[in-house]
Design an enzyme around this catalytic site. Structure first.
Site, PDB file in Angstrom:
ATOM      1  CB  SER A 124      -0.752   0.244   1.088  1.00  0.00           C
ATOM      2  OG  SER A 124      -1.073  -1.066   1.762  1.00  0.00           O
ATOM      3  CG  HIS A 145      -2.203  -0.402  -4.162  1.00  0.00           C
ATOM      4  ND1 HIS A 145      -2.935   0.783  -4.382  1.00  0.00           N
ATOM      5  CD2 HIS A 145      -2.192  -0.881  -3.180  1.00  0.00           C
ATOM      6  CE1 HIS A 145      -3.419   0.807  -2.782  1.00  0.00           C
ATOM      7  NE2 HIS A 145      -3.196  -0.267  -2.204  1.00  0.00           N
ATOM      8  CD  GLU A 157      -3.050   3.333  -6.822  1.00  0.00           C
ATOM      9  OE1 GLU A 157      -2.811   4.822  -7.009  1.00  0.00           O
ATOM     10  OE2 GLU A 157      -3.059   3.057  -5.794  1.00  0.00           O
ATOM     11  CG  ASN A 196      -3.194   3.635   0.144  1.00  0.00           C
ATOM     12  OD1 ASN A 196      -4.399   3.653   0.501  1.00  0.00           O
ATOM     13  ND2 ASN A 196      -2.793   2.440  -0.417  1.00  0.00           N
TER      14      ASN A 196
END
Length: 288
Positions: A124, A145, A157, A196
């Site tokens: 993450s 991700h 991602e 994130n």
């Protein structure tokens, strides 16, 4: 160089790992799900059955005809790392967000996986550069991700390092599309990627308000939902994510404020078995 991805191994069958494995298998790929012991794999089987029900409820294509149940049954389960990766075209690592654990795992994979195998981390927040030297194949390593509830919030991602082969990068972008994701191509390394980088500060701000005694979780969530029209606030989101992941991120942070939040999260929730939706209680209670 033609890169053909058909056989995929997912390492880690927690909340997100199980979703990645299921979505990949649902999209027609040959999937093996690995975890450290039979107890973890039994839990994984339960998650796959739950995902079959969720896909049916969300009217995913084919789900009404039993495709989800067939997918759950088709995923191979293994607690033998060598067996799980011996013929993989792509390995997606979704183990806990602890850098040393990931580095150790990649050292093992380097010896066990075929030379052709691409390694992708679902980390993450950690940079792929922090892991690449442990893979034995930095040109075939990158980050991939996913967002939680991958079949609904279907971003993937893709972020390489300066050493990632552009053809490998493109192959993973194409793979993401093939499993129904929207590839988000990130041009250079950024801790937290796009999602994130936006999400984590929001979650941390919510926790800081509660840990500081300013408001309770329900008030924070209500404020966010009314003020923005969002369906959930940070604490509902944290419960869905599971509190272990944000704890690991905070505990490994160099920021003293982040470490203080980690201690608060551990003593008030994690040590009491309140890990989120998966355990029936986190910031909220779930189930019967």
């Amino acid at each position: 160089m033609t890169i053909d991805i058909r056989k995929v191994t997912v390492l880690g069958t927690g909340v997100l790992g199980s979703q990645i494995a299921f979505q990949t298998a649902y999209s027609g790929f040959d999937v093996t799900a690995y975890d450290i012991n039979d107890e973890a794999l039994t839990a994984a089987k339960g998650r796959f059955d739950g995902l079959a029900a969720a896909y049916r409820a969300d009217k995913m294509p084919g789900a009404a005809d039993g495709k989800g149940e067939k997918t759950a049954a088709a995923i191979a389960l293994s607690s033998d790392l060598a067996q799980a990766v011996h013929d993989a075209d792509l390995i997606i690592e979704a183990i806990p967000e602890v850098l040393s654990l990931k580095q150790d795992t990649y050292e093992k994979l380097a010896k066990l996986a075929p030379e052709r195998t691409i390694f992708a981390s679902n980390s993450s927040t950690l940079l792929p550069s922090a892991m690449k030297d442990f893979t034995g194949r930095p040109d075939r390593f990158l980050a991939l991700h996913f967002a939680n509830l991958v079949w609904k919030y279907n971003t993937a991602e893709v972020m390489g390092t300066p050493e990632t082969d552009p053809k490998v990068y493109q192959a993973v972008v194409d793979f993401a599309s093939a499993i129904g994701m929207v590839p988000i191509e990130i041009h250079k390394e950024k801790a937290g990627y796009v999602l994130n980088s936006l999400l984590v500060p929001w979650l941390n701000s919510g926790m800081a308000l509660v840990a500081g005694g300013y408001a309770d979780p329900e008030a924070v969530d209500k404020t966010w939902m009314i003020g923005t029209g969002a369906p959930n606030g940070p604490f509902r989101a944290l419960d869905v994510i599971g509190l272990t992941t944000p704890y690991n991120i905070l505990a490994n942070s160099e920021d003293p404020n982040g470490q203080a939040l980690a201690k608060w999260l551990k003593s008030n929730y994690i040590d009491k078995g309140k890990l989120g939706v998966a355990t029936g209680e986190g910031f909220y209670k779930y189930g019967a």
